[in-house]
Structures are given as structure tokens and as C-alpha cells.
Design a protein around this motif. Structure first.
Motif, PDB file in Angstrom:
ATOM      1  N   ASN A  80      23.253 -17.152  11.346  1.00 11.88           N
ATOM      2  CA  ASN A  80      22.624 -17.534  12.522  1.00 11.88           C
ATOM      3  C   ASN A  80      21.297 -17.749  12.247  1.00 11.88           C
ATOM      4  OD1 ASN A  80      21.426 -14.947  12.414  1.00 11.88           O
ATOM      5  ND2 ASN A  80      23.432 -14.092  13.220  1.00 11.88           N
ATOM      6  N   THR A  81      20.233 -18.317  13.217  1.00  9.88           N
ATOM      7  CA  THR A  81      19.170 -18.530  13.391  1.00  9.88           C
ATOM      8  C   THR A  81      18.320 -17.180  12.903  1.00  9.88           C
ATOM      9  OG1 THR A  81      19.525 -19.835  15.252  1.00  9.88           O
ATOM     10  CG2 THR A  81      17.258 -19.930  14.574  1.00  9.88           C
ATOM     11  N   SER A  82      18.593 -15.954  13.507  1.00 11.08           N
ATOM     12  CA  SER A  82      17.922 -15.053  13.154  1.00 11.08           C
ATOM     13  C   SER A  82      17.753 -14.580  11.789  1.00 11.08           C
ATOM     14  CB  SER A  82      18.348 -13.936  14.188  1.00 11.08           C
ATOM     15  OG  SER A  82      18.603 -14.132  15.501  1.00 11.08           O
ATOM     16  N   PHE A 107      11.182 -16.672  21.804  1.00  8.32           N
ATOM     17  CA  PHE A 107      12.541 -16.049  21.662  1.00  8.32           C
ATOM     18  C   PHE A 107      12.246 -14.703  20.771  1.00  8.32           C
ATOM     19  CE2 PHE A 107      16.850 -14.881  20.490  1.00  8.32           C
ATOM     20  CZ  PHE A 107      17.484 -15.179  21.538  1.00  8.32           C
ATOM     21  N   SER A 151       8.624 -22.224  18.072  1.00  6.09           N
ATOM     22  CA  SER A 151       9.841 -22.776  18.564  1.00  6.09           C
ATOM     23  C   SER A 151       9.410 -24.290  18.536  1.00  6.09           C
ATOM     24  CB  SER A 151      10.380 -22.354  19.512  1.00  6.09           C
ATOM     25  OG  SER A 151      11.183 -20.944  19.238  1.00  6.09           O
ATOM     26  N   TYR A 155      12.710 -21.757  24.527  1.00  5.64           N
ATOM     27  CA  TYR A 155      14.017 -21.675  24.966  1.00  5.64           C
ATOM     28  C   TYR A 155      13.844 -21.178  26.499  1.00  5.64           C
ATOM     29  CZ  TYR A 155      13.123 -16.415  26.007  1.00  5.64           C
ATOM     30  OH  TYR A 155      12.517 -15.371  26.555  1.00  5.64           O
ATOM     31  N   ASP A 180      11.105 -22.849  14.488  1.00  9.18           N
ATOM     32  CA  ASP A 180      12.799 -22.472  15.036  1.00  9.18           C
ATOM     33  C   ASP A 180      13.053 -23.748  15.854  1.00  9.18           C
ATOM     34  OD1 ASP A 180      14.794 -21.614  16.509  1.00  9.18           O
ATOM     35  OD2 ASP A 180      13.724 -19.669  16.971  1.00  9.18           O
ATOM     36  N   ILE A 182      16.478 -24.440  16.709  1.00  6.76           N
ATOM     37  CA  ILE A 182      17.805 -24.413  17.519  1.00  6.76           C
ATOM     38  C   ILE A 182      17.681 -25.147  18.929  1.00  6.76           C
ATOM     39  CG2 ILE A 182      17.589 -22.086  18.505  1.00  6.76           C
ATOM     40  CD1 ILE A 182      20.337 -21.568  17.885  1.00  6.76           C
ATOM     41  N   GLN A 183      16.695 -25.043  19.581  1.00 13.44           N
ATOM     42  CA  GLN A 183      16.587 -25.588  20.883  1.00 13.44           C
ATOM     43  C   GLN A 183      16.022 -27.229  20.988  1.00 13.44           C
ATOM     44  OE1 GLN A 183      18.035 -24.261  23.429  1.00 13.44           O
ATOM     45  NE2 GLN A 183      17.720 -22.149  23.649  1.00 13.44           N
ATOM     46  N   GLN A 205      25.267 -23.388  17.515  1.00 16.31           N
ATOM     47  CA  GLN A 205      26.125 -22.939  18.641  1.00 16.31           C
ATOM     48  C   GLN A 205      25.435 -23.575  20.037  1.00 16.31           C
ATOM     49  OE1 GLN A 205      24.205 -21.041  17.049  1.00 16.31           O
ATOM     50  NE2 GLN A 205      23.239 -19.346  18.075  1.00 16.31           N
ATOM     51  N   LYS A 206      24.322 -24.342  19.839  1.00 14.41           N
ATOM     52  CA  LYS A 206      23.773 -24.910  21.061  1.00 14.41           C
ATOM     53  C   LYS A 206      24.028 -26.230  21.458  1.00 14.41           C
ATOM     54  CE  LYS A 206      20.306 -20.948  21.276  1.00 14.41           C
ATOM     55  NZ  LYS A 206      20.974 -20.177  22.464  1.00 14.41           N
TER      56      LYS A 206
HETATM   57  C1  LIG Z   1      14.705 -20.506  20.469  1.00 14.19           C
HETATM   58  C2  LIG Z   1      15.584 -19.614  19.608  1.00 14.19           C
HETATM   59  N1  LIG Z   1      15.613 -18.864  18.746  1.00 14.19           N
HETATM   60  C3  LIG Z   1      16.626 -18.091  18.389  1.00 14.19           C
HETATM   61  C4  LIG Z   1      17.826 -18.114  18.845  1.00 14.19           C
HETATM   62  C5  LIG Z   1      18.726 -16.902  18.519  1.00 14.19           C
HETATM   63  O1  LIG Z   1      19.815 -17.705  17.900  1.00 14.19           O
HETATM   64  P1  LIG Z   1      20.788 -16.941  16.825  1.00 14.19           P
HETATM   65  O2  LIG Z   1      21.830 -16.112  17.691  1.00 14.19           O
HETATM   66  O3  LIG Z   1      21.437 -18.028  16.153  1.00 14.19           O
HETATM   67  O4  LIG Z   1      20.015 -16.061  16.069  1.00 14.19           O
HETATM   68  C6  LIG Z   1      17.833 -18.455  20.482  1.00 14.19           C
HETATM   69  C7  LIG Z   1      19.077 -18.104  21.258  1.00 14.19           C
HETATM   70  O5  LIG Z   1      19.049 -18.271  22.391  1.00 14.19           O
HETATM   71  C8  LIG Z   1      16.737 -19.350  20.749  1.00 14.19           C
HETATM   72  O6  LIG Z   1      16.797 -19.824  21.889  1.00 14.19           O
END
Ligand SMILES: Cc1ncc(COP(=O)(O)O)c(C=O)c1O
Length: 459
Positions: A80-82, A107, A151, A155, A180, A182-183, A205-206
Motif C-alpha cells: 500500500n501507499t503507507s 493524510f 501530497s 486528500y 504521496d 495516491i490522490q 485502490q482510488k
Molecule cells: C493522501 C493519502 N495518502 C495515503 C493514503 C493511505 O493509503 P494506503 O491505504 O494505500 O496506505 C490515503 C488514503 O486515503 C491518502 O488519501
């Protein structure tokens, strides 16, 4: 372009008005089917499909690299991102006194992984990012700063940053840059080489409409051999299938950060999502998401009593957020949208809307007209006791709130949804704090300018 045909690829589009892709997005039929096939294969001995699995892995890596304008050798898969952010944090050779700067409204993952370095004597410090990033960066104290992590898209507010300006700023000041994304990835073009950033982390997953449990990490090529590898396994090395080699000879590529067999069902699902989106056309997808944001923002501006969270028009993202009017109960508001088949996120009094390319303008109109109607419903109003200035269960009194520690305590309570009654001596700091908390968290911050050591000020 046949939107109806595209909508049929996604089961959720037939079930309701899903405007919540910044949370966890439902996947398409094709993605589910790919995962089912890979799960079925697990009934057979691993050897039968092993090389096929490796092929899927490498194909997905190439698709992702292409999307980020990176080399495949610069991409590692994570769960995952974390985890990707944690690997970055643990791979750097930190010295006691090094500083890391992170926006306050990140986040949690993009705060915790850096705070976790405290035992190494590394300080993670927060800065406010409610103006354009380049202005804010110029105002920061950069002494001993080793890394800045942001980010690309916030988020909650949807504020988007200029990744090229970020990369250039960090390079100029010899600071490591971490994003980061992911968004952002899947909603806007991202070119990691052009931006000249060092690290990027994300997940499937987004906006990429992939499954959970599949994240990725980009590391700039020339950094790879210089980093510590915090998690090591048999697949981290140059010749993973030669078990007789007694030397630890790391892979020259980012795969050195992949310590063992990966979740092939999840990665295979991700491959399918990336292929499907690519065949629909990334430019088409980016354009539709931008158009949705413009449309939503215009609609929201017409509704009295609500304000956009991020008012600047220049850098739009897929996320549009606004504050609910003070008299509306957030949970009841959310429930009333759900009754209409609409899914968004409400966090405290902030509403976050995040439509994807396959959502239609009719769905956005349905959402806008529903909120307008909802605001008239008396049943959604906060009761007198809740609306009144003090909500006893949600308030905290902090003395010495203008000091460094007091400020951190106030912000940490605000992050947990508490209104604050702050006491301090410096009225300017009190006013700034009020502004930060009320703007970023949509909570109340009331203050008293006093020094409680002086009894005459306590009356
Ligand atoms: C900006 C951001 N970083 C990280 C995450 C966490 O992602 P993951 O569950 O893939 O670690 C989120 C989840 O909402 C997010 O919005």
C-alpha cells in the motif's frame, strides 16, 4: 466516445451515484474477473503458473512506469501507499538533528512515517499549506532540512500542487523530495522525470480503480544504489533464482525493495485496471475529471451557505470539498444523501466529492440539487444545544496555547474534532491560530488573551 458503454464496465455505475473515488473505489468487471482467474490458479501448484505470474508482475510494472513517465526499473510494488512511504523513511541515512518538513493537513500516513524516525534524532515538523506551494516553500526555514514530503493532491481539500516547482525547489536546495501521489495519479498527468523528484508513493485502490493491497514506490534511478534496503528477501537480489549464491548482491533496480513473493491476485487486478483505463484513454479521463470539478465548483458557488474548501481555480484536482452550513448536522446530511443513492465523504463538517470519468453530468446535477433541497430540511438542523456556541462534549480548554507546545496540543485536538478555548498572552498568535483551526478543520476556536500567572487577569 460512448459513455454508456464505459459505464457498463463498472457495476457500481448501475447501482447508485458513487462520487467517492478519493476513498476506495469499486472496481470494474474486468478487474474482478482477472483476480478471480488468478485466485482460481491458486488451487494448483505454484510451479504451474509461476512464470506467468512473473510476466503479469513485469507487465504491470511497465504500465505503471509508462503512466508516471518513469523507467520500469525505478518502480517497486508494495502492499500500500503507507508501506511505500515507510520504506522511503527507513532507507535514508539520517543524522541526529536532520529535519523533515511536512504540511500540517497531510493524510496521517504521510505524517506518522516521518514522526516514527524520532528515535534516530530526526525531527518531523509541520507547516501550513493553505497558499500556493511555491509561495509557502520560499517562506520556510530550511536549515538542516533533509527531506520535504507532500501530497500532490490534498486528500481532504483537493488542493493540488505544482510538482515541477516542488521538484525544482528541492533540487536547488539539495533537499530530498517525496510525493504521496495516491490522490493524483489517474486524475492528472504525472511525469516524475520532468518533475525531477526523488520519491513517489501511491496505491491502486482510488483513482486507478484497482484493488486494495497494491501500492507502488518510485525511486529516482541514481538514488537506488545509495539507499539502505530496510526489508530484504530472496527477490531483492540480482539473481533471485540462484539460491546457492552466498553473497548478498542486490538487484540494481527498485525491485531490491521487494523482499519476497507479492500478492499476484491484487497485482493482476491492478494490471487489468491500468489496461482498461489506458484503452479508454488517459487524456480523455483527465479531461472528464477536470470538467467534473469545474462543474461542481460552479454549482456549489450557486448554493447559499456553503463555501469551497480550496478557492483557487488554477490547480484543480478530482476532489471538490466544501464546508457545510453551521446549522446542518453532518451525519444526518450524509444519511440523507445516502437515501438518494449518493455516496460522498463527510468528515466533521467538510463534504468531499470525488467523481471519476464515468460519472455523468446528470449525476452531478442530482447531487447539487439534493444538497440544495437537503439544506431546507428542518430535521437536519443542529439542535439548539449543538448549534449554540459551546458543545460541552467537544470542547477543550488549553492554557498557554500560543507557545510551541500549546500550539501542537491545540492542533492535535483539532485533528480529533475538538473545538478549542485557548488562553494565551500573544493576541496576534491567538488570531493566527484561530484562523488556521477554523479554516482547516471547520471547528470553533475561541480565545482569551490573559496570563493566568497574573491573578488580576483572571476575573
Ligand atoms: C493522501 C493519502 N495518502 C495515503 C493514503 C493511505 O493509503 P494506503 O491505504 O494505500 O496506505 C490515503 C488514503 O486515503 C491518502 O488519501
Amino acid at each position: 466516445m460512448n459513455l454508456k458503454k464505459y459505464r457498463e464496465l463498472f457495476p457500481i455505475s448501475q447501482k447508485g451515484c458513487f462520487l467517492n473515488h478519493a476513498a476506495t473505489a469499486p472496481v470494474s468487471y474486468a478487474t474482478i474477473n482477472s483476480m478471480k482467474v488468478l485466485c482460481d490458479q491458486m488451487q494448483e501448484p505454484l510451479g504451474k503458473h509461476f512464470y506467468e505470474s512473473l510476466g503479469i508482475l513485469e507487465h504491470t510494472r511497465r504500465l505503471l512506469a509508462e503512466l508516471l513517465s518513469a523507467n520500469a526499473g525505478e518502480i517497486a510494488f508494495t502492499s500500500n501507499t503507507s508501506t511505500a512511504l515507510s520504506l522511503i523513511a527507513l532507507s535514508i541515512d539520517w543524522k541526529p538533528g536532520d529535519r523533515i518538513l511536512v504540511p500540517r493537513n497531510e493524510f496521517p500516513s504521510n505524517r506518522y512515517v516521518w514522526q516514527n524516525l524520532k528515535s534516530k534524532g530526526v525531527k518531523c515538523e509541520f507547516f501550513d499549506l493553505d497558499h500556493p506551494l511555491s509561495e509557502v516553500l520560499e517562506s520556510l526555514d530550511l536549515s538542516s532540512v533533509k527531506l520535504i514530503s507532500i501530497s500532490l493532491v490534498s486528500y481532504l481539500s483537493g488542493q493540488r500542487h505544482d510538482i515541477n516547482a516542488f521538484g525544482a525547489f528541492c533540487r536547488k536546495h539539495d533537499i530530498l523530495s517525496c510525493v504521496d501521489a495516491i490522490q493524483a495519479v489517474g486524475t492528472i498527468p504525472v511525469d516524475v522525470h520532468q518533475a525531477d523528484i526523488d520519491f513517489l508513493a501511491g496505491g491502486a485502490q482510488k483513482w486507478l480503480l484497482g484493488p486494495m493491497g497494491c501500492g507502488y514506490l518510485y525511486i529516482r534511478k541514481d538514488l537506488i544504489p545509495k539507499l539502505h534496503v530496510p526489508l530484504v528477501g530472496w527477490t531483492s537480489v540480482r539473481y533471485p533464482e540462484n539460491f546457492d549464491l552466498m553473497q548478498l548482491d542486490f538487484s540494481p533496480e527498485a525491485t531490491r525493495f521487494e523482499p519476497g513473493l507479492l500478492n499476484i491476485a491484487s497485482i493482476g487486478g491492478f494490471k487489468s485496471s491500468l489496461e482498461e483505463l489506458k484503452s479508454i484513454g488517459w487524456e480523455f479521463i483527465y479531461q472528464r475529471i477536470q470538467n467534473h470539478s469545474i462543474f461542481l465548483r460552479e454549482g456549489i458557488k450557486q448554493i447559499s451557505g456553503i463555501t469551497l474548501k480550496y478557492p483557487h481555480e488554477k490547480y484543480l484536482s478530482g476532489i471538490t470539498s466544501f464546508d457545510l452550513p453551521k446549522h446542518i448536522h453532518p451525519k444526518k446530511f450524509q444519511a440523507s444523501l445516502e437515501k438518494e443513492g449518493i455516496t460522498v465523504t463527510t468528515r466533521n463538517s467538510i463534504v468531499r466529492v470525488s467523481p471519476h470519468f464515468y460519472n455523468t453530468q446528470e449525476e452531478l446535477i442530482h447531487f447539487l440539487s439534493t444538497i440544495d433541497k437537503t439544506f431546507q430540511k428542518k430535521s437536519l438542523f443542529l439542535t439548539k444545544e449543538k448549534k449554540g456556541k459551546l458543545q460541552p462534549d467537544r470542547w477543550v480548554l488549553i492554557n498557554g496555547v500560543t507557545g510551541t507546545l500549546g500550539k501542537e496540543i491545540a492542533l492535535s485536538f483539532a485533528q480529533r474534532g475538538y473545538n478549542i478555548l485557548g488562553i494565551g498572552r500573544n493576541q496576534d498568535i491567538l488570531k493566527t491560530l484561530k484562523n488556521t483551526i477554523e479554516k482547516n478543520y471547520s471547528l470553533q476556536f475561541e480565545f482569551l488573551t490573559a496570563d493566568l500567572k497574573n491573578s488580576y487577569e483572571v476575573s
